[in-house]
Enzyme design. Structure first.
Site, PDB file in Angstrom:
ATOM      1  N   ASP A 161      22.022   0.738  57.863  1.00 27.23           N
ATOM      2  CA  ASP A 161      23.394   0.391  57.454  1.00 27.23           C
ATOM      3  C   ASP A 161      23.392  -0.942  56.712  1.00 27.23           C
ATOM      4  OD1 ASP A 161      24.497   2.629  59.042  1.00 27.23           O
ATOM      5  OD2 ASP A 161      23.748   1.453  60.714  1.00 27.23           O
ATOM      6  N   HIS A 189      26.168   1.995  65.506  1.00 25.24           N
ATOM      7  CA  HIS A 189      25.640   2.730  64.356  1.00 25.24           C
ATOM      8  C   HIS A 189      26.435   4.029  64.268  1.00 25.24           C
ATOM      9  CE1 HIS A 189      23.150   4.844  61.565  1.00 25.24           C
ATOM     10  NE2 HIS A 189      22.935   5.795  62.450  1.00 25.24           N
TER      11      HIS A 189
HETATM   12  P1  NAX Z   1      14.212  15.800  62.821  1.00 26.13           P
HETATM   13  O1  NAX Z   1      14.979  16.891  63.519  1.00 26.13           O
HETATM   14  O2  NAX Z   1      13.561  16.064  61.517  1.00 26.13           O
HETATM   15  O3  NAX Z   1      13.078  15.259  63.798  1.00 26.13           O
HETATM   16  C1  NAX Z   1      13.300  14.997  65.143  1.00 26.13           C
HETATM   17  C2  NAX Z   1      12.008  15.310  65.857  1.00 26.13           C
HETATM   18  O4  NAX Z   1      12.185  14.938  67.214  1.00 26.13           O
HETATM   19  C3  NAX Z   1      11.640  16.796  65.813  1.00 26.13           C
HETATM   20  O5  NAX Z   1      10.318  16.940  65.320  1.00 26.13           O
HETATM   21  C4  NAX Z   1      11.768  17.230  67.281  1.00 26.13           C
HETATM   22  O6  NAX Z   1      10.785  18.189  67.625  1.00 26.13           O
HETATM   23  C5  NAX Z   1      11.543  15.918  68.001  1.00 26.13           C
HETATM   24  N1  NAX Z   1      12.105  15.847  69.336  1.00 26.13           N
HETATM   25  C6  NAX Z   1      13.246  16.410  69.815  1.00 26.13           C
HETATM   26  N2  NAX Z   1      13.398  16.130  71.105  1.00 26.13           N
HETATM   27  C7  NAX Z   1      12.349  15.366  71.468  1.00 26.13           C
HETATM   28  C8  NAX Z   1      11.936  14.771  72.683  1.00 26.13           C
HETATM   29  N3  NAX Z   1      12.642  14.921  73.815  1.00 26.13           N
HETATM   30  N4  NAX Z   1      10.803  14.049  72.695  1.00 26.13           N
HETATM   31  C9  NAX Z   1      10.059  13.912  71.570  1.00 26.13           C
HETATM   32  N5  NAX Z   1      10.390  14.463  70.388  1.00 26.13           N
HETATM   33  C10 NAX Z   1      11.519  15.175  70.350  1.00 26.13           C
HETATM   34  O7  NAX Z   1      15.210  14.562  62.742  1.00 26.13           O
HETATM   35  P2  NAX Z   1      15.054  13.231  61.880  1.00 26.13           P
HETATM   36  O8  NAX Z   1      15.707  13.421  60.578  1.00 26.13           O
HETATM   37  O9  NAX Z   1      13.646  12.752  61.925  1.00 26.13           O
HETATM   38  O10 NAX Z   1      16.022  12.255  62.718  1.00 26.13           O
HETATM   39  C11 NAX Z   1      15.678  11.826  64.018  1.00 26.13           C
HETATM   40  C12 NAX Z   1      16.823  11.073  64.645  1.00 26.13           C
HETATM   41  O11 NAX Z   1      17.148   9.911  63.888  1.00 26.13           O
HETATM   42  C13 NAX Z   1      18.133  11.874  64.750  1.00 26.13           C
HETATM   43  O12 NAX Z   1      18.693  11.641  66.031  1.00 26.13           O
HETATM   44  C14 NAX Z   1      19.003  11.237  63.701  1.00 26.13           C
HETATM   45  O13 NAX Z   1      20.376  11.380  63.994  1.00 26.13           O
HETATM   46  C15 NAX Z   1      18.549   9.797  63.791  1.00 26.13           C
HETATM   47  N6  NAX Z   1      18.872   8.920  62.667  1.00 26.13           N
HETATM   48  C16 NAX Z   1      19.182   7.644  62.949  1.00 26.13           C
HETATM   49  C17 NAX Z   1      19.472   6.731  61.961  1.00 26.13           C
HETATM   50  C18 NAX Z   1      19.813   5.321  62.301  1.00 26.13           C
HETATM   51  O14 NAX Z   1      20.128   4.583  61.367  1.00 26.13           O
HETATM   52  N7  NAX Z   1      19.788   4.866  63.549  1.00 26.13           N
HETATM   53  C19 NAX Z   1      19.486   7.128  60.543  1.00 26.13           C
HETATM   54  C20 NAX Z   1      18.719   8.373  60.258  1.00 26.13           C
HETATM   55  C21 NAX Z   1      18.840   9.444  61.307  1.00 26.13           C
HETATM   56  O15 NAX Z   1      20.037  10.128  61.093  1.00 26.13           O
END
Ligand code: NAX
Length: 329
Positions: A161, A189
């Site tokens: 952000d 956030h």
């Molecule tokens: P993806 O769905 O591409 O990747 C998430 C990964 O986490 C997947 O490979 C899944 O298998 C794995 N996963 C799920 N549950 C798990 C667990 N209990 N233990 C270990 N791994 C697990 O999502 P991606 O685009 O990489 O985003 C990941 C997270 O970042 C989401 O929650 C998203 O909302 C968050 N974000 C946060 C941002 C921030 O500024 N704080 C910005 C970007 C993003 O939106």
């Protein structure tokens, strides 16, 4: 040769993970003379994908990469063993029709086990950065389930952000991004976050004066920053990944490097009560650090408009905390 730093990334095979693990392994955070051991953690069905990532890490032949440990989310203690940093990216993404409260309840339990495993297995100096959403409240849950890990070691990511806000101000003023200083995100956030342009400078002068358009700052600018994630999804068909990984890297660098004079960085930390914000709430503030201990920048003034924005985002955090009360130890 320095002792390797161990850094765990959960969700390592996801979109953000795919960008993040390579850049950490390359030495970008800790420098070219500091070896790192990457701990890659995924849910069981994604362990095969982690094998592929390990092969690609091998194929990068990074001189800084001293090893790879893979672990499933069923055995988080193995994943976090002796880790100095844990970056929690893994979580379930929000799906169409899902309310924010639903997402909190779905992802919350991931963070109770994360907190417990960090306390049981990580290194004594562990620092934790939560990226997975809702990141402030997920961080609160993990911290509360790891009472022996000091509260100043927990961070939730608002750097993306901040970077978005800096880029918007640079573009509007026609100045380079490096000219924008002092920009910090306050609060959650989420769409209630407050990018504090009143305390931002552009080329050393007040951003408000340089931009010269209060209505744009109060309306278009704030809305663009708050809604940028949704705009990226609309354009790309997928949520921000490279910029999110870049922001995670930037946060890690900022928390281990003394903050350059005249600058600040944003991260959500465990509030110490500064600016009247509830002690213990994971809230984004303007921070500086000596590379070891952070402090909230003191003495900033907030006019009525800014205070109302901060109050609203803090109220949202308080309500998220109420939603997960039963998950807080
Ligand atoms: P993806 O769905 O591409 O990747 C998430 C990964 O986490 C997947 O490979 C899944 O298998 C794995 N996963 C799920 N549950 C798990 C667990 N209990 N233990 C270990 N791994 C697990 O999502 P991606 O685009 O990489 O985003 C990941 C997270 O970042 C989401 O929650 C998203 O909302 C968050 N974000 C946060 C941002 C921030 O500024 N704080 C910005 C970007 C993003 O939106």
């Amino acid at each position: 040769m320095a002792t390797p730093i161990r850094i765990a990334v959960t969700g390592a095979a996801g979109q953000i993970g795919y960008s993040l693990v390579f850049r950490i392994a390359s030495g970008e955070v800790f420098g070219p003379d500091q070896p790192v051991i990457m701990h890659l953690i995924e849910i069981p069905p994604a362990m095969g994908a982690l094998d592929g990532i390990e092969m690609e890490l091998d194929d990068c032949a990074y001189p800084t990469l001293a090893g790879v440990v893979k672990a499933s989310s069923d055995d988080l203690e193995a994943g976090f063993a002796d880790c100095n940093f844990v970056v929690c990216v893994g979580s379930i993404p929000r799906k169409a029709g899902m309310e924010r409260g639903d997402l909190i309840r779905i992802n919350g339990p991931i963070f109770t086990s994360t907190g417990k495993a960090i306390q049981a297995a990580a290194a004594k100096d562990v620092r934790v950065l939560v990226v997975g959403n809702p990141c402030n409240t997920n961080c609160l849950i993990a911290m509360s389930n790891a009472p022996d890990v000091p509260s100043d070691r927990w961070f939730a990511m608002t750097r993306l952000d901040e970077n978005r806000a800096v880029a918007q101000l640079a573009q509007k003023s026609g100045q380079p991004v490096a000219a924008v200083t002092g920009m910090a995100i306050w609060g959650n956030h989420s769409a209630t976050q407050f990018p504090d342009f009143f305390n931002t400078k552009i080329g050393g002068k007040s951003a408000v004066e340089v931009i010269g358009d209060d209505e744009w700052l109060k309306n278009d600018f704030i809305a663009t920053v708050q809604q940028r994630g949704a705009a990226v999804i609309k354009a790309r068909g997928a949520s921000s990944a490279a910029s999110a990984a870049n922001a995670a890297l930037g946060t890690l660098k900022s928390i281990v490097t003394p903050t350059p004079a005249g600058t600040v960085f944003s991260a959500a930390i465990c509030s110490d009560g500064s600016y009247g914000i509830d002690e213990g709430l994971i809230t984004s503030f303007p921070l500086t650090t000596d590379g070891n201990k952070w402090s909230v920048v003191q003495g900033l003034e907030h006019n009525e408009f800014a205070q109302a924005k901060i109050d609203a985002t803090v109220a949202e955090l308080q309500s998220e905390r109420d939603t997960v009360k039963d998950l807080l130890a």
